[in-house]
Design a protein around this motif. Structure first.
Motif, mmCIF file in Angstrom:
data_model
loop_
_atom_site.group_PDB
_atom_site.id
_atom_site.type_symbol
_atom_site.label_atom_id
_atom_site.label_comp_id
_atom_site.label_asym_id
_atom_site.label_seq_id
_atom_site.Cartn_x
_atom_site.Cartn_y
_atom_site.Cartn_z
ATOM 1 N N ASP A 410 -34.861 12.679 23.891
ATOM 2 C CA ASP A 410 -34.391 11.451 23.250
ATOM 3 C C ASP A 410 -33.712 10.538 24.261
ATOM 4 O O ASP A 410 -32.975 10.990 25.146
ATOM 5 N N GLN A 411 -33.979 9.268 24.110
ATOM 6 C CA GLN A 411 -33.408 8.258 24.989
ATOM 7 C C GLN A 411 -32.052 7.779 24.451
ATOM 8 O O GLN A 411 -31.925 7.452 23.278
ATOM 9 N N MET A 412 -31.063 7.748 25.335
ATOM 10 C CA MET A 412 -29.732 7.292 24.955
ATOM 11 C C MET A 412 -29.107 6.535 26.123
ATOM 12 O O MET A 412 -29.608 6.573 27.241
ATOM 13 N N TYR A 413 -27.991 5.859 25.833
ATOM 14 C CA TYR A 413 -27.175 5.309 26.908
ATOM 15 C C TYR A 413 -25.718 5.448 26.514
ATOM 16 O O TYR A 413 -25.379 5.643 25.332
ATOM 17 N N VAL A 414 -24.844 5.402 27.497
ATOM 18 C CA VAL A 414 -23.409 5.489 27.264
ATOM 19 C C VAL A 414 -22.765 4.203 27.770
ATOM 20 O O VAL A 414 -23.125 3.697 28.838
ATOM 21 N N ASP A 415 -21.834 3.637 26.984
ATOM 22 C CA ASP A 415 -21.215 2.385 27.416
ATOM 23 C C ASP A 415 -20.036 2.658 28.351
ATOM 24 O O ASP A 415 -19.737 3.807 28.692
ATOM 25 N N ASP A 416 -19.356 1.606 28.740
ATOM 26 C CA ASP A 416 -18.264 1.729 29.709
ATOM 27 C C ASP A 416 -17.080 2.525 29.165
ATOM 28 O O ASP A 416 -16.262 3.039 29.940
ATOM 29 N N ASP A 417 -16.981 2.627 27.842
ATOM 30 C CA ASP A 417 -15.866 3.344 27.223
ATOM 31 C C ASP A 417 -16.220 4.774 26.836
ATOM 32 O O ASP A 417 -15.428 5.454 26.181
ATOM 33 N N GLY A 418 -17.428 5.222 27.209
ATOM 34 C CA GLY A 418 -17.806 6.602 26.927
ATOM 35 C C GLY A 418 -18.431 6.837 25.569
ATOM 36 O O GLY A 418 -18.610 7.986 25.169
#
Length: 543
Positions: A410-418
Motif C-alpha cells: 500500500d502506498q502512503m506518505y507521512v507529513d511533517d508532523d508524523g
C-alpha cells in the motif's frame, strides 16, 4: 515456551493478562466473571463467561471424538452465531485451528479455499449445507470418499458422513487444555490475494491477542463496554477485533447477522452498545439515512473504523467518534491516532511504536522523506505479533517479508508532523462493500464462461466510499451482457459480481505478456468510457 517465557513475552508486548493463549484467557475470564454476559447473537442465543467455558469444553471433546487433533484445521462455513464463536474457541482448546470461510463462496472458489486448508472436518449451517454439498465433488480431504466429516448445525438430511451438531456440542466436557503458547497456531483467515489466489493467513495465539489488545487500547475499551457488531465472523474485524477484544476486557458483544443502515441505531440501542463496528463504506450509508430521534438516543461513543474525513459530520449528528487506523491481517494495527482530538482530516494516525517499526520506501526500498508517497513497510519489535505465514505458500511468505520487512503493498506518505496518510491500494486488489476482493478470483470464474475469451477485472471509482468492479472482456460471437451477468450472479459471491462491463478487442499486455491493467484504468475517465455498461443502471455510462 515455558511459564517464565510466556510471562516475559506478555510483559514485553503489553498484554494486561499473563496468558499465552486464547483458551487460557477464556478460562481466566470464566473464573473472574462467571455470571457476566459474554456473547449473544441475533437469534437470542447468549452465553455468560462460565457458560462459554462449559460449551467450549463440550465442543472440544466432540471435535476430538471426530479425530481432530493439535495442528489440524477445521473449516467453519457458518453465519454469525454464538455457536460459531464457541466452535472457534473450542478448537483452540485442543490446539486445532478454525478456518472461517466467507459464506458467499460457492463452486470453484469454495472448493479452492476448502482444499487449501487441508481440512478433514467442517462445520456447516443448515441453510448453507446444500451449497456446500454441491461443491463436495471438488473437495480433496473433505470429500466423502476421503472420509471427510461435515457437522451440520440444524436439520441433517444426507449420508453417514453428515454429523448432527448436537452430538458434537453435547459431548462430555474435556477439561484439560492441550498445551499451546503465543507461537502456536490458533486460526486461519483468508485474505484476498492481489495477483493470485486468496491466501490463508496463519494467526498464532500471540498475533490474535496482541492485535485485539491494540484495538482495546485504541478504543479505550473496558469491562463495562458492550460492542455491537454486524461484521461477519470470517472477517478479522468481526472475530479478532470483536470476540477476542471483548474477551480480553471481560466485556460483552452483540452479534448481528448483517449490516443494516436503517436498523443500525435501533439495534445498538436494543443491546445497550457503547462501541460499534463498521467499515469505511458503511459510514456514508449511515449519514444518508433520514434524521431520526434514534440518532442521539443510543449510548455509543465510538465506531471502528471509518474515514476521518467524515469524523466531524458524523460526531455532530450522532455524537459518536469515528476511529480511522491502518492495519492488515498479516500484521495488526500499524497506525492509529495517539491524540484523537488532533487528527488531520484524511489521516489514519501515527505509528504504533510499541508494536512496530514503520518505513516508507521507494521502488528501490530506500526510505523517502516527508510528504513523499511510497510503499509502507512494517516489522515487529517482538516475536509472535504478526502472522506465522501463508498456509502452504512459503514462497509468498518469503516474498511478503523480503529483507525482513513486511511489504504491505500500500502506498502512503507521512507529513511533517508524523501523521500518516493512505494514498492507494495494493495492486489488483479491489475494495468493495467492505471486503478486499481478489481480481484473480473474479477472473478465474469469468474465464470459465463459454463466450469469454479473456478477462481483466479492475477497480474503478464508486459514488460510495469503496470501489466498484469493472470487467473488460474479449468475447466470442453471441455474447450478451444480461446472460453474462446472470452467470456471474450464479457463480460469484454478491460482492464479486461486476458493476461495470466493457467489451474490448484485446487486453493490453506487458512485454512479458502479463495483463497491463494500469492501461485499462487510463482509458476514458479513471477507466470509464462511453462503452462501459453500468449493470446497476442498465445503460452505458458517459466516458
Amino acid at each position: 515456551m515455558n511459564k517464565n517465557s510466556v510471562q516475559g513475552w506478555t510483559r514485553r508486548v503489553g498484554l494486561p493478562e499473563t496468558v499465552g493463549s486464547v483458551p487460557e484467557l477464556l478460562d481466566l475470564m470464566a473464573d473472574r466473571h462467571p455470571q457476566k454476559r459474554f456473547i449473544a447473537d441475533q437469534l437470542g442465543d447468549s452465553a455468560t463467561y462460565a457458560e462459554a467455558c462449559e460449551r467450549t469444553k463440550r465442543l472440544a471433546r466432540g471435535f476430538s471424538d471426530l479425530g481432530v487433533t493439535k495442528g489440524d484445521v477445521v473449516v467453519l462455513y457458518m453465519g454469525n452465531s454464538t455457536d460459531m464463536v464457541m466452535c472457534m474457541l473450542a478448537l483452540g482448546r485442543i490446539g486445532a485451528a478454525g478456518a472461517p470461510i466467507n459464506t458467499e463462496y460457492k463452486g470453484e472458489l469454495l472448493g479452492y479455499v476448502v482444499n487449501d486448508t487441508g481440512a478433514r472436518v467442517a462445520v456447516v449451517d443448515e441453510e448453507l449445507c446444500e451449497v456446500f454439498q454441491q461443491t463436495r465433488p471438488l473437495f480433496d480431504a473433505l470429500s466423502a470418499e476421503a472420509g471427510g466429516k461435515v457437522v451440520v448445525r440444524g436439520a441433517v438430511n444426507g449420508g453417514a458422513d453428515l454429523v448432527p451438531f448436537h452430538t458434537v456440542s453435547t459431548a462430555r466436557p474435556l477439561h484439560e487444555l492441550v498445551p499451546t503458547d503465543p507461537s502456536s497456531l490458533f486460526m486461519v483467515n483468508y485474505t484476498s490475494g492481489t495477483t493470485g489466489p486468496s491466501k490463508g493467513v496463519l494467526f498464532s495465539n500471540g498475533h490474535v491477542l496482541t492485535f485485539a489488545h491494540d484495538w482495546t487500547k485504541c478504543m479505550g475499551s473496558t469491562s463495562d463496554d458492550v460492542l455491537y457488531s454486524p461484521m461477519p465472523l470470517f472477517h478479522t474485524l468481526g472475530f479478532i477485533l470483536g470476540v477476542i477484544s471483548t474477551l480480553l476486557k471481560g466485556g460483552a458483544m452483540q452479534l448481528d447477522r448483517r449490516f443494516s443502515a436503517s436498523q443500525y441505531w435501533a439495534r445498538a440501542i436494543e443491546c445497550g452498545a457503547t462501541l460499534g463496528h463498521a467499515v469505511f463504506s458503511m459510514i456514508p450509508f449511515l449519514l444518508k439515512q433520514p434524521p431520526s430521534d434514534l440518532d442521539r438516543a443510543h449510548g455509543m461513543r465510538g465506531i471502528w473504523t471509518g474515514p476521518s474525513g467524515y469524523a466531524k459530520e458524523f460526531h455532530d449528528r450522532f455524537g459518536v467518534r469515528i476511529y480511522e487506523v491502518y492495519g492488515q491481517s498479516e500484521i495488526g494495527v500499524a497506525t492509529f491516532p495517539v491524540d484523537w482530538d488532533k487528527v488531520p482530516a484524511g489521516s489514519c494516525g501515527q505509528p504504533n511504536h510499541d508494536r512496530f517499526e514503520l518505513r516508507i520506501v521507494d521502488s528501490t526500498e530506500s526510505p523517502v522523506g516527508p510528504n513523499t508517497s511510497g510503499e509502507l513497510l512494517v516489522r515487529p519489535r517482538e516475536p509472535h505479533t504478526t502472522m506465522l505465514g501463508y498456509l502452504g505458500k512459503p514462497e509468498k511468505t518469503v516474498e511478503a517479508f523480503a529483507n525482513l520487512w513486511h511489504h504491505t503493498g500500500d502506498q502512503m506518505y507521512v507529513d511533517d508532523d508524523g501523521w500518516y496518510f493512505f494514498v492507494d491500494r495494493a495492486k489488483d486488489m479491489i475494495r468493495r462493500r467492505s471486503q478486499n476482493i481478489s481480481a484473480y478470483d473474479i477472473e478465474l470464474v469469468i474465464n470459465k464462461y463459454p463466450l469469454v475469451i479473456e478477462v481483466a477485472a479492475i477497480a474503478v471509482p464508486s459514488e460510495h466510499e469503496d470501489e466498484e468492479i469493472k470487467v473488460c472482456v474479449v468475447v466470442d460471437g453471441g455474447f450478451g451482457i444480461p446472460a453474462f451477468i446472470d452467470y456471474c450472479r450464479g457463480a460469484l459471491p454478491r460482492a464479486m459480481v461486476p458493476r461495470y462491463v466493457e467489451i474490448v478487442e484485446e487486453i493490453p499486455k506487458t512485454a512479458n505478456q502479463k495483463l497491463a491493467k494500469y492501461k485499462l484504468k487510463e482509458f476514458g475517465i479513471a477507466g470509464m468510457t462511453g462503452k462501459t455498461y453500468d449493470v446497476e443502471r442498465g445503460r452505458y455510462v458517459a466516458g
